[in-house]
Scaffold this active site. Structure first.
Site, PDB file in Angstrom:
ATOM      1  N   ARG A 198       0.976  -1.657  -0.385  1.00  0.00           N
ATOM      2  CA  ARG A 198      -0.158  -0.122  -0.122  1.00  0.00           C
ATOM      3  C   ARG A 198       0.666   1.221  -0.187  1.00  0.00           C
ATOM      4  NH1 ARG A 198      -1.917   2.290   4.518  1.00  0.00           N
ATOM      5  NH2 ARG A 198      -1.482   1.187   5.261  1.00  0.00           N
ATOM      6  N   TYR A 207     -11.108  20.955 -15.475  1.00  0.00           N
ATOM      7  CA  TYR A 207     -11.118  19.177 -15.306  1.00  0.00           C
ATOM      8  C   TYR A 207     -12.875  19.631 -14.431  1.00  0.00           C
ATOM      9  CZ  TYR A 207     -12.192  15.018 -14.428  1.00  0.00           C
ATOM     10  OH  TYR A 207     -12.658  13.553 -14.253  1.00  0.00           O
ATOM     11  N   ASP A 249      -1.907  21.222 -13.986  1.00  0.00           N
ATOM     12  CA  ASP A 249      -2.282  20.326 -14.283  1.00  0.00           C
ATOM     13  C   ASP A 249      -2.054  20.269 -15.977  1.00  0.00           C
ATOM     14  OD1 ASP A 249      -3.987  18.408 -15.905  1.00  0.00           O
ATOM     15  OD2 ASP A 249      -5.456  18.872 -14.484  1.00  0.00           O
ATOM     16  N   LYS A 293      -4.837   9.486 -19.121  1.00  0.00           N
ATOM     17  CA  LYS A 293      -5.252  10.215 -20.664  1.00  0.00           C
ATOM     18  C   LYS A 293      -4.479   9.919 -21.625  1.00  0.00           C
ATOM     19  CE  LYS A 293      -9.231  12.015 -18.638  1.00  0.00           C
ATOM     20  NZ  LYS A 293      -9.668  11.295 -17.135  1.00  0.00           N
TER      21      LYS A 293
END
Length: 387
Positions: A58, A110, A182, A207
């Site tokens: 993790r 976004y 971003d 993406k």
């Protein structure tokens, strides 16, 4: 959290490094594709330590580290983190800011992250001022001593507005804030925000970095590995937002073809934008590669080798025509997301809802790797059938 590159990649261009998934063959087997480390836990030493550097899946994983090293090298970063999604990456960074935190962000960005900033972030002591697309608006919105971050997206989804990263970095420095960018749409192929003065780059790696519509992933790349990066890594660990090793391997696979994919998509997008701008049924083409676009001059300065594979068109027939055109395509696929090898079309205002800044006559286009003539012919036929 991994630094960029290693001895095997020293002196290589980032294109060569990406093509080999970080560089060289597997040191144990000689395989040209590294093995995937799927273990969830690792042996302790007799004294209880972890001399291998790995303790529990993790928090850390060898395949994840490889993906981070590639991204760090692509962005010229001191270190990088990958996450289970782009939203996980963005929110981990914002939650890592010193509270109480004031953030300045664009009105056009976004939609899911904008919604999180409005609805969820205040419960974590994060307040946001949303501004129009110009640097003067950033300067007016920052609060020295209170503003912890300026968040930009460039080109900004779905209107593809372009921000001047270097100018925004200067505003952030004077305000004592970080600049986070971003850069999902530009990718390191066209823009490297850290070189222009940004502190952190975020990617929705689902993406373009992956590029095959088969992995959900996110990434942060840091100019400096300081307390902010460590706090973001802590958020990833405690919230369980780590990327799985199989997904990390697919992300590495996608980045091996990043440059050829993005360059081809950008070339086709510009070709389509120029032709669609002349179609009588199209009221406006939103694409920074067009000479008449408001962001073109800034894009020419900070985007190298192309302007990205995303564009939007506004139809003269309004919302009804836009929805009908999206329904009428054959080759373009009606689906949410972007950056994959297949071309996608979406009536974005329907997805974002009544509070969207997206015009109702707008169609968002993600250009894939199909033949440009085929894409143009299919879209033109759908437009003409709708108006």
């Amino acid at each position: 959290m991994t630094g960029g590159g290693g001895k095997s990649t020293k002196g290589w261009s980032i294109e060569s490094m990406a093509a080999q998934g970080g560089g060289g063959s597997d040191p144990v087997t000689g395989a040209v594709v590294s093995a995937i480390d799927i273990s969830t836990t690792y042996l302790r030493d007799p004294d209880g330590g972890y001399s291998s550097g790995y303790a529990y899946g993790r928090a850390d994983n060898r395949t994840v580290r490889q993906a981070e090293a590639v991204i760090a090298r692509l962005e010229g970063a001191q270190g990088a983190l990958v996450f289970g999604s782009g939203m996980a990456a963005a929110t981990a960074l914002l939650l890592a800011l010193e509270p109480p935190a004031h953030v300045v962000a664009p009105k056009v960005m976004y939609w899911a992250l904008r919604s999180w900033l409005v609805v969820d972030a205040p419960r974590h002591g994060i307040t946001t001022t949303f501004v129009d697309n110009h640097v003067e608006a950033l300067e007016a919105a920052v609060r020295p001593g209170e503003t912890r971050a300026i968040w930009l997206e460039t080109p900004a989804n779905p209107l593809w507005q372009v921000w001047d990263i270097a100018a925004a970095a200067d505003v952030a420095r004077r305000a004592g804030a970080i600049l986070a960018v971003d850069s999902t749409v530009a990718t390191p192929v066209h823009t490297r925000p850290l070189v222009l003065g940004a502190d952190v780059v975020m990617h929705a790696a689902t993406k373009y970095l992956n590029g095959h519509s088969d992995v959900i992933a996110g990434a942060l790349a840091f100019a400096r590995m300081d307390g902010l990066g460590e706090r973001a890594a802590h958020q990833r660990k405690v919230l369980g937002a780590v990327l799985g090793p199989r997904e990390a391997a697919l992300l590495i696979r996608g980045m091996r073809t990043l440059f050829v994919r993005v360059r081809r998509q950008s070339e086709t997008a510009l070709w389509l934008a120029e032709r669609l701008a002349r179609h009588p049924g199209v009221a406006e083409v939103l694409y920074p590669g067009l000479a008449g676009d408001p962001g073109h001059e800034v894009a020419r300065r900070q985007m190298q080798g192309g302007f990205g594979g995303m564009l939007s068109i506004r139809l003269r027939g309004g919302e009804k025509a836009a929805i009908a055109a999206a329904a009428g395509v054959q080759l373009w696929q009606r689906a949410t997301s972007l950056g994959g090898v297949e071309s996608l079309i979406e009536h974005r205002a329907s997805i974002e809802g009544p509070d969207t800044p997206c015009p109702s006559d707008l169609l968002r286009l993600s250009v894939g790797l199909e033949d440009g003539e085929d894409l143009l012919g299919d879209l033109v036929a759908a437009i003409e059938g709708a108006i």
